[in-house]
Design a protein around this motif. Structure first.
Motif, PDB file in Angstrom:
ATOM      1  N   THR A 163     -17.994  -4.914 -17.702  1.00  0.00           N
ATOM      2  CA  THR A 163     -18.555  -6.276 -17.662  1.00  0.00           C
ATOM      3  C   THR A 163     -20.018  -6.264 -17.248  1.00  0.00           C
ATOM      4  O   THR A 163     -20.780  -7.165 -17.638  1.00  0.00           O
ATOM      5  CB  THR A 163     -17.752  -7.172 -16.704  1.00  0.00           C
ATOM      6  N   ASN A 164     -20.419  -5.253 -16.500  1.00  0.00           N
ATOM      7  CA  ASN A 164     -21.827  -5.157 -16.088  1.00  0.00           C
ATOM      8  C   ASN A 164     -22.748  -4.906 -17.275  1.00  0.00           C
ATOM      9  O   ASN A 164     -23.925  -5.296 -17.254  1.00  0.00           O
ATOM     10  CB  ASN A 164     -21.996  -4.042 -15.053  1.00  0.00           C
ATOM     11  N   PHE A 165     -22.209  -4.291 -18.323  1.00  0.00           N
ATOM     12  CA  PHE A 165     -23.038  -4.012 -19.494  1.00  0.00           C
ATOM     13  C   PHE A 165     -23.457  -5.293 -20.216  1.00  0.00           C
ATOM     14  O   PHE A 165     -24.457  -5.313 -20.931  1.00  0.00           O
ATOM     15  CB  PHE A 165     -22.305  -3.080 -20.461  1.00  0.00           C
ATOM     16  N   PHE A 166     -22.693  -6.370 -20.046  1.00  0.00           N
ATOM     17  CA  PHE A 166     -23.060  -7.633 -20.703  1.00  0.00           C
ATOM     18  C   PHE A 166     -24.371  -8.188 -20.156  1.00  0.00           C
ATOM     19  O   PHE A 166     -25.036  -8.984 -20.818  1.00  0.00           O
ATOM     20  CB  PHE A 166     -21.937  -8.659 -20.535  1.00  0.00           C
ATOM     21  N   THR A 167     -24.730  -7.783 -18.925  1.00  0.00           N
ATOM     22  CA  THR A 167     -25.985  -8.283 -18.353  1.00  0.00           C
ATOM     23  C   THR A 167     -27.202  -7.764 -19.109  1.00  0.00           C
ATOM     24  O   THR A 167     -28.307  -8.292 -18.934  1.00  0.00           O
ATOM     25  CB  THR A 167     -26.097  -7.878 -16.868  1.00  0.00           C
ATOM     26  N   ALA A 168     -27.010  -6.748 -19.948  1.00  0.00           N
ATOM     27  CA  ALA A 168     -28.133  -6.225 -20.737  1.00  0.00           C
ATOM     28  C   ALA A 168     -28.510  -7.156 -21.883  1.00  0.00           C
ATOM     29  O   ALA A 168     -29.609  -7.056 -22.427  1.00  0.00           O
ATOM     30  CB  ALA A 168     -27.772  -4.845 -21.295  1.00  0.00           C
ATOM     31  N   ILE A 169     -27.619  -8.064 -22.241  1.00  0.00           N
ATOM     32  CA  ILE A 169     -27.910  -8.998 -23.336  1.00  0.00           C
ATOM     33  C   ILE A 169     -28.954 -10.009 -22.875  1.00  0.00           C
ATOM     34  O   ILE A 169     -28.772 -10.663 -21.845  1.00  0.00           O
ATOM     35  CB  ILE A 169     -26.619  -9.720 -23.785  1.00  0.00           C
ATOM     36  N   ALA A 297     -18.312   6.909 -25.399  1.00  0.00           N
ATOM     37  CA  ALA A 297     -19.284   7.984 -25.607  1.00  0.00           C
ATOM     38  C   ALA A 297     -20.507   7.468 -26.375  1.00  0.00           C
ATOM     39  O   ALA A 297     -21.645   7.836 -26.071  1.00  0.00           O
ATOM     40  CB  ALA A 297     -18.633   9.139 -26.363  1.00  0.00           C
ATOM     41  N   ILE A 298     -20.266   6.604 -27.363  1.00  0.00           N
ATOM     42  CA  ILE A 298     -21.374   6.012 -28.122  1.00  0.00           C
ATOM     43  C   ILE A 298     -22.232   5.150 -27.210  1.00  0.00           C
ATOM     44  O   ILE A 298     -23.472   5.192 -27.267  1.00  0.00           O
ATOM     45  CB  ILE A 298     -20.831   5.198 -29.310  1.00  0.00           C
ATOM     46  N   LEU A 299     -21.604   4.368 -26.339  1.00  0.00           N
ATOM     47  CA  LEU A 299     -22.341   3.524 -25.410  1.00  0.00           C
ATOM     48  C   LEU A 299     -23.262   4.345 -24.518  1.00  0.00           C
ATOM     49  O   LEU A 299     -24.415   3.995 -24.287  1.00  0.00           O
ATOM     50  CB  LEU A 299     -21.347   2.712 -24.569  1.00  0.00           C
ATOM     51  N   LEU A 317     -25.472  -2.418 -27.760  1.00  0.00           N
ATOM     52  CA  LEU A 317     -25.600  -2.725 -29.184  1.00  0.00           C
ATOM     53  C   LEU A 317     -24.951  -1.645 -30.047  1.00  0.00           C
ATOM     54  O   LEU A 317     -24.283  -1.950 -31.041  1.00  0.00           O
ATOM     55  CB  LEU A 317     -27.067  -2.887 -29.559  1.00  0.00           C
ATOM     56  N   ALA A 318     -25.130  -0.373 -29.663  1.00  0.00           N
ATOM     57  CA  ALA A 318     -24.542   0.727 -30.425  1.00  0.00           C
ATOM     58  C   ALA A 318     -23.019   0.676 -30.370  1.00  0.00           C
ATOM     59  O   ALA A 318     -22.334   0.903 -31.377  1.00  0.00           O
ATOM     60  CB  ALA A 318     -25.047   2.066 -29.891  1.00  0.00           C
TER      61      ALA A 318
END
Length: 422
Positions: A163-169, A297-299, A317-318
């Protein structure tokens, strides 16, 4: 309009009464008894039936488990232990549900791979493929929500990291994260939201699966050689030919699942998830469930910035692009030949794609450091190149083998070769 073109004839008074008001028996008869399927289907085509059975199993076990589960950060872990110890056959229900999720993904990955290999996404089956990809997306969302519910260490920290990755948007990132969490951190509102969504999404999945099956019956089943049906000799009735094949596939698949449930029930889980969540104690290595590892792994492979896109946003995004690209496969493959059986170069690149996917899964389980990061970047590059570069180019430059004139001709040729291999 009732009964037009259907050979179904009600045999009893009850059937005639029902057929006049709601022709359900006629629908079943036309769709699952006399429905024509290509006569050369192999066991790779059993995974649609396997996935349907697995979906029903997951919903039934999930509904019963929900009756005993407490979506509260103080009670969740203990409620799962109570299910395992005190609820009649609770251990069986829980292991069927948790291992069933893994086998659900095994079946769906094989199902997707079969579609890519035999060209089941090509015209006129584009919508069928898009609906299948939508099912896959709903499955992933449902599984992620469910992984958080046991409230173990990996559940808590997996939810925190993802969920922390959503802050990159840009702009909406913080809002999306807080909407998911119900606050500023993974806590009780998060668990309640995830429990509600985990319970709801499978029923949405049933709806999209129904559309998927409907679309399949409209355009017809593809087959291993990728040739359209030319005559009645190319097809057989769904029952008993396809039903017996699917039933055998379901039995064998269920036996393998049963082996894991009874003899290796915790093999596919992470050891850290068998200890209660501790927000102040971070695990040494945070990883999601195995079926998410290739995308994980892609992330993590994006460790560099591209203009205004930093590495964190680039990784997000990837990861989403790795799923989104599947929706566009029907328009990325430019070859006029469907099946890889007659496309030698595509078959080679597809084998490398499968190996690359397994490699990405292994890399996702490794620490994001040193050579693992570099290897993940190369594997990620090939993943996207397969869809965006290799598929379009091969359709233009590859010379396929000669196609048989009909499905029947291909079947007779295989029979002849089996009888006389010399």
């Amino acid at each position: 309009m009732r009964g037009v073109g259907s050979p179904y004839t009600p045999k009893t008074g009850i059937e005639r009464w029902l057929d006049a008001r709601m022709p359900l028996p006629r629908l079943v008869y036309d769709s699952f008894i006399i429905y024509p399927v290509p006569r050369n289907l192999n066991y790779a085509y059993s995974f649609g039936g396997i996935l349907t059975v697995m979906l029903v199993s997951q919903i039934l076990t999930g509904v019963v488990l929900a009756m005993h589960y407490a979506p509260n950060t103080v009670l969740a872990f203990d409620s799962v232990e109570k299910i395992m110890r005190d609820v009649n056959s609770g251990w069986l229900l829980r292991y069927l549900h948790s291992n069933g999720a893994s086998f659900f993904f095994i079946a769906v990955y094989i199902h997707i791979g079969r579609g890519l290999y035999y060209g089941s996404f090509k015209s006129p089956r584009e919508l069928l493929w898009v609906l299948g990809c939508t099912n896959f997306l709903l499955m992933m969302a449902t599984a992620f929500m469910g992984y958080v519910l046991p409230w173990g260490q990996m559940s808590f920290w997996g939810a925190t990291v993802i969920t922390n990755f959503f802050t990159a948007i840009p702009v909406a990132g913080q809002w999306i994260q807080q909407l998911l969490l119900g606050g500023f951190a993974v806590d009780n509102p998060t668990l309640n939201r995830f429990f509600a969504l985990h319970y709801l999404l499978p029923f949405m999945l049933v709806g999209v699966v129904t559309l998927h099956i409907w679309a399949l019956h409209v355009v017809g089943q593809n087959n291993p050689i990728g040739i359209d049906v030319k005559s009645s000799a190319d097809v057989v009735d769904f029952t008993p030919h396809a039903t017996v094949k699917d039933a055998l596939g379901i039995v064998v698949f269920s036996l393998v699942l049963a082996y894991f449930v009874f003899y290796m029930p915790n093999f596919l889980g992470h050891p850290d998830n068998y200890t209660v969540a501790e927000p102040l104690k971070t695990p040494a290595h945070i990883v999601p469930e195995w079926y998410f590892l290739p995308f994980y792994a892609i992330l993590r492979a994006i460790t560099f910035s591209i203009g205004p896109i930093d590495s964190k946003l680039g990784g997000v995004l990837a990861m989403f692009a790795a799923i989104a690209v599947l929706f566009f496969v029907p328009w990325l493959d430019t070859s006029k030949v469907r099946s890889a059986v007659y496309r030698p170069w595509y078959r080679l690149f597809f084998a490398l794609f499968v190996a690359n996917g397994l490699f990405l899964g292994w890399l996702g389980s490794r620490p994001p450091e040193g050579a693992y990061v570099i290897l993940s970047q190369f594997a990620t590059l090939y993943y996207f190149a397969f869809f965006i570069v290799i598929m379009p180019l091969l359709g233009l430059i590859e010379t396929p083998r000669r196609l048989p004139n009909s499905i029947t001709e291909a079947v007779l040729e295989q029979t002849r070769q089996a009888a006389d291999p010399d």
